[in-house]
Design a protein around this motif. Structure first.
Motif, PDB file in Angstrom:
ATOM      1  N   GLU A 199       0.325   3.519   2.102  1.00  0.00           N
ATOM      2  CA  GLU A 199       0.812   3.897   3.476  1.00  0.00           C
ATOM      3  C   GLU A 199       2.158   3.378   3.986  1.00  0.00           C
ATOM      4  N   GLN A 200       2.196   1.987   3.424  1.00  0.00           N
ATOM      5  CA  GLN A 200       3.438   1.245   3.932  1.00  0.00           C
ATOM      6  C   GLN A 200       4.757   2.023   3.461  1.00  0.00           C
ATOM      7  N   THR A 210       0.746  -1.197  -0.167  1.00  0.00           N
ATOM      8  CA  THR A 210      -0.190  -0.084  -0.077  1.00  0.00           C
ATOM      9  C   THR A 210       0.935   1.354  -0.028  1.00  0.00           C
ATOM     10  N   PRO A 221       4.132   6.723   4.554  1.00  0.00           N
ATOM     11  CA  PRO A 221       3.259   7.019   5.821  1.00  0.00           C
ATOM     12  C   PRO A 221       2.637   8.331   5.732  1.00  0.00           C
ATOM     13  N   GLY A 222       1.469   8.656   5.605  1.00  0.00           N
ATOM     14  CA  GLY A 222       0.576   9.973   5.630  1.00  0.00           C
ATOM     15  C   GLY A 222       0.561  10.714   4.473  1.00  0.00           C
ATOM     16  N   ASP A 232      -6.376   7.487   3.645  1.00  0.00           N
ATOM     17  CA  ASP A 232      -6.703   6.247   3.495  1.00  0.00           C
ATOM     18  C   ASP A 232      -5.417   5.545   2.636  1.00  0.00           C
ATOM     19  N   GLY A 233      -4.473   5.945   2.736  1.00  0.00           N
ATOM     20  CA  GLY A 233      -3.449   5.141   1.918  1.00  0.00           C
ATOM     21  C   GLY A 233      -3.123   3.994   2.105  1.00  0.00           C
ATOM     22  N   HIS A 234      -3.751   3.273   3.088  1.00  0.00           N
ATOM     23  CA  HIS A 234      -3.645   1.882   3.608  1.00  0.00           C
ATOM     24  C   HIS A 234      -4.665   1.081   2.550  1.00  0.00           C
TER      25      HIS A 234
END
Length: 372
Positions: A114-115, A112, A118-119, A123-125
């Motif tokens: 987010e991985q 993802t 981060p931030g 909803d980057g996950h």
């Protein structure tokens, strides 16, 4: 992309007289002209270009043709080996590097945003690398946050240096264009800005450096570069123009020199027809990716779309499918496609004059080149 281009054409129809006197045509003297190709290339210029060039490689050898002029107000011929801004064809290079990292086990298509960042995006996950590659992330397109031609404010950003993080922040200040990620296709340059950042996170080197190391140098693409913030096109090239409204009427403004950081990993590259033909042929020939990852590249983002992981395709009237991509850098437009068996490679580049939309004429030219 084409929707925005057609809107620009509609807004600038008054430019017809400006470029009407620019038509001139030539095929490379030392090479035999292919039946009908030169006429089709002339048709592209007649519809809406200052000048155009084309290179075809097939069993008969190499054919290069040009039409129009390299600079408005002159009779200077378009250089048949000239350089140009390739726009979104850059994305195919970026996607190739991402998939090479997948093949090396350093990255996964299901990782993802987010991985790795981060931030960086809300909803980057929920947004995967695959969705960034195939334009199904739903992320708002950064390009839509900017003034565009023919608005005079467009020129305010001509020399500005952009940082990818800043561009992404501008994009995600707007809500997603659809939910959930992966459910639809909508073209977004923002996804490729993020992919450029992910390449840097994985490798510790810039995406431009990785493209240079992994693709440009091994394939000896001597006239291909990622200029970063340099505004210049080195070597022979045509001048490029954009329409800008002045005193209520759009006028063509020379936009050859500009800071390409605004396009970044989504479109900053400069190349030639020869180099693009070599790159796409090498990609389809398995020199850059193993077969299973090339198959991933060819898998459509959503059913009915002709776009996979940074790779597009066209189905011709003779049933031949050609893979590659097209790019729109406003003052320059390019198409580069190759048959799956690599027996025929075609690249077209033009400098639009915005009298009309050349897309249909280019499609007819490509069809002629692939089908004869």
């Amino acid at each position: 992309m084409k929707r925005a281009r057609r809107a620009l054409v509609t807004a600038t129809a008054a430019l017809a007289v400006i470029a009407a006197s620019s038509a001139a045509a030539s095929a490379t003297p030392e090479e035999p002209e292919r039946t009908g190709l030169q006429q089709k290339l002339d048709d592209v210029v007649a519809v809406g270009a200052v000048g155009a060039l084309m290179e075809v490689r097939d069993g008969q050898g190499v054919w290069r043709g040009t039409s129009g002029v390299a600079e408005l107000g002159t009779t200077r011929a378009v250089p048949d080996r000239g350089r140009f801004r390739v726009g979104s064809i850059t994305k195919t290079f970026v996607a190739t590097v991402v998939l090479q990292l997948v093949g090396e086990g350093r990255l996964r298509l299901d990782d993802t945003a987010e991985q790795w960042l981060p931030g960086a995006v809300p909803d980057g996950h929920r947004i995967t690398v695959r969705q960034l590659l195939n334009h199904t992330s739903g992320l708002y397109d950064f390009k839509r946050t900017l003034p565009m031609p023919p608005e005079p404010e467009f020129l305010d950003n001509r020399w500005r240096t952009w940082i990818a993080g800043e561009q992404v922040e501008r994009a995600v200040a707007n809500p997603p264009t659809f939910e959930p990620p992966g459910s639809k296709y909508e073209y977004s340059n923002t996804g490729y800005l993020l992919l450029g950042q992910i390449i840097e996170k994985v490798t510790g080197r810039s995406y431009a450096g990785e493209i240079e190391r992994r693709i440009i140098r091994p394939l000896r693409l001597r006239d291909t570069s990622l200029p970063g913030t340099s505004p210049f096109i080195r070597g022979p090239h045509s001048r490029g123009y954009v329409p800008i409204r002045k005193d209520g009427e759009p006028r063509l403004v020379d936009y050859t020199e500009m800071n390409p950081s605004v396009m970044g990993a989504g479109g900053e590259m400069i190349s030639t027809a020869k180099d693009l033909n070599r790159f796409v042929a090498a990609l389809l020939g398995g020199r850059l990716l193993p077969g299973h990852l090339l198959d991933e590249m060819k898998t459509p983002a959503v059913e009915g779309r002709r776009y996979g992981l940074g790779l597009a395709w066209q189905d011709t009237s003779c049933g031949v499918r050609a893979y590659g991509n097209d790019g729109d850098a406003l003052a320059y437009q390019a198409w580069s496609f190759t048959t799956e068996d690599r027996r025929r490679q075609v690249t077209v580049a033009l400098t639009p004059d915005f009298r009309g939309d050349p897309d249909d004429a280019v499609d007819a030219l490509l069809d002629k080149a692939f089908c004869g």
